[in-house]
Design a protein around this motif. Sequence first.
Motif, PDB file in Angstrom:
ATOM      1  N   ASP A 176       0.854  -1.180   0.000  1.00 32.31           N
ATOM      2  CA  ASP A 176       0.000   0.000   0.000  1.00 32.31           C
ATOM      3  C   ASP A 176       0.895   1.236   0.000  1.00 32.31           C
ATOM      4  OD1 ASP A 176      -1.671   2.119   0.509  1.00 32.31           O
ATOM      5  OD2 ASP A 176      -2.708   1.188   2.183  1.00 32.31           O
ATOM      6  N   LYS A 196       0.266   4.346   0.341  1.00 31.45           N
ATOM      7  CA  LYS A 196      -0.061   5.315   1.393  1.00 31.45           C
ATOM      8  C   LYS A 196       0.535   4.888   2.724  1.00 31.45           C
ATOM      9  CE  LYS A 196      -4.354   7.090  -0.633  1.00 31.45           C
ATOM     10  NZ  LYS A 196      -5.827   7.244  -0.445  1.00 31.45           N
ATOM     11  N   ASP A 197       0.405   3.606   3.036  1.00 35.21           N
ATOM     12  CA  ASP A 197       0.966   3.087   4.275  1.00 35.21           C
ATOM     13  C   ASP A 197       2.489   3.192   4.253  1.00 35.21           C
ATOM     14  OD1 ASP A 197       0.783   1.510   6.821  1.00 35.21           O
ATOM     15  OD2 ASP A 197       1.889   0.051   5.624  1.00 35.21           O
ATOM     16  N   ASP A 209       3.588   6.789   4.755  1.00 33.86           N
ATOM     17  CA  ASP A 209       3.411   7.176   6.150  1.00 33.86           C
ATOM     18  C   ASP A 209       4.597   6.711   6.989  1.00 33.86           C
ATOM     19  OD1 ASP A 209       1.491   8.396   8.076  1.00 33.86           O
ATOM     20  OD2 ASP A 209       1.597   6.413   8.988  1.00 33.86           O
ATOM     21  N   LEU A 240       3.162  14.922   2.527  1.00 35.34           N
ATOM     22  CA  LEU A 240       2.262  14.213   3.436  1.00 35.34           C
ATOM     23  C   LEU A 240       2.254  14.892   4.803  1.00 35.34           C
ATOM     24  CD1 LEU A 240       0.401  11.820   4.059  1.00 35.34           C
ATOM     25  CD2 LEU A 240       2.444  10.485   4.631  1.00 35.34           C
ATOM     26  N   THR A 257      -1.103  16.558   6.590  1.00 36.96           N
ATOM     27  CA  THR A 257      -1.657  15.847   7.748  1.00 36.96           C
ATOM     28  C   THR A 257      -1.268  16.545   9.051  1.00 36.96           C
ATOM     29  OG1 THR A 257       0.253  14.320   7.719  1.00 36.96           O
ATOM     30  CG2 THR A 257      -1.774  13.601   6.605  1.00 36.96           C
TER      31      THR A 257
END
Length: 197
Positions: free
Chosen positions: A8, A10-11, A14, A61, A65
């Motif tokens: 993933d 996005k994971d 992060d 990111l 966030t």
Amino acid sequence: MPRYKEFDPKDCLDKVMYLFWQKGYQNTSMSDLVEHSGVQRYGLYETFGGKEVLFQRALDLYLSTVIHQRLAMLERKQPEPSVAEIEQFFEQFIEHVDRPYSFFGCLMCNTAVEVALHDKIVASMVQQYFDRLRQGFARSLTRAKQNGEIADSTDIGQISELLVGSVLGLTTYARSSAPRQDVRTYINGILAMLKLL
């Protein structure tokens, strides 16, 4: 043709963001990124590009966030922020000062010191953060002056810049080995200064 395990993005991004936040750009190797993300080197390159591009994506990111959440009270439209929101902004650092990640400081401020002088794209991203801070403080101080919360003689541009510098100083101090109580005292000093405007 070699195949790699699906992941993933996005994971992965992060995890990469937190690693850069903790270790900085220079101290993070591609091997570190592979180990921390659990994604093979060729998977990272194919999805994100090299370390430099991956770092820029991590900064994006972080801005969307962590910084978005941190600046929410200063950037809201209604009701417009005032001194109370500036205080709330700095008080949130007190809430987090005892948590392990407080030693990470701020990824944008860390980057301003470590990388921005040598990379125009990164410098632009750091400047975007400082501009948002400056504008948020200026809006709040302008509203406070209109409401009679601060003196008419208050130089909004000067105090806004002082507060931007205070954020950089605070997050750098938090990243150091300084006792957490000393960092907390520093923040309380900023809050005390706001009462004198």
